[in-house]
Design an enzyme around this catalytic site. Structure first.
Site, PDB file in Angstrom:
ATOM      1  N   ARG A 117      12.449  -7.862  90.738  1.00 55.31           N
ATOM      2  CA  ARG A 117      13.504  -6.859  90.535  1.00 55.31           C
ATOM      3  C   ARG A 117      13.273  -5.744  91.540  1.00 55.31           C
ATOM      4  NH1 ARG A 117      13.431  -2.028  87.323  1.00 55.31           N
ATOM      5  NH2 ARG A 117      11.546  -2.831  86.328  1.00 55.31           N
ATOM      6  N   CYS A 141      14.223  -2.451  92.462  1.00 59.07           N
ATOM      7  CA  CYS A 141      14.826  -1.299  91.800  1.00 59.07           C
ATOM      8  C   CYS A 141      15.035  -0.234  92.882  1.00 59.07           C
ATOM      9  CB  CYS A 141      13.878  -0.821  90.706  1.00 59.07           C
ATOM     10  SG  CYS A 141      14.515   0.524  89.721  1.00 59.07           S
TER      11      CYS A 141
END
Length: 145
Positions: A114, A116
């Site tokens: 992920r 971010c």
């Protein structure tokens, strides 16, 4: 070469603080958090290509989340132990702009990562404007979807 003050004026205070001083925009406030149009995301500082809408997902974390960069060579990873945490900072390769962090809690079917990323570090180029904005070479990534 552009001075720091010229850069700040061009991209704005928040984008400057995020990209140049590793600041973080407040969760759920960035313009690309809940944004899912077709196109690419480029570094707000340099315009270098970073991420595609094809790899963007709603992680619920409050910042735009991507499973991967368009090409892994587009970003660099750096150890970050600021704020008493152990994280991996993500920067753009050419400009060295702070983008955000990468975590190992992304969708397993997409590789498990992920990314971010702060909205303030990004500029979105809509698919239908990619050619006129100088990103025609990247149109082909959407043919695979």
């Amino acid at each position: 070469m552009e001075s720091k003050e010229e850069l700040r004026q061009r991209i704005g205070d928040l984008a400057f603080e995020v990209t140049q001083h590793a600041a973080t925009e407040r969760a759920f406030t960035g313009q690309y958090d809940d944004f899912f149009e077709k196109g690419i995301y480029v570094d707000v500082v340099s315009g270098e290509v970073l991420f595609s809408s094809l790899d963007k997902f709603n992680s619920g974390c409050g910042w735009p989340a991507f499973s991967k960069p368009i090409q892994h060579r587009m970003v660099t990873n750096h150890h970050d132990s600021s704020h008493g945490m152990r994280r991996v900072e993500v920067k753009s390769r050419e400009a060295g702009s702070h983008l955000g962090h990468v975590f190992n809690d992304g969708p397993k079917e997409a590789g498990g990562l992920r990314y971010c990323i702060n909205s303030a570090a990004l500029k979105f180029i809509p698919y239908d404007q990619m050619e006129q904005e100088g990103y025609a070479e990247w149109l082909g990534i959407f043919d695979k979807s």
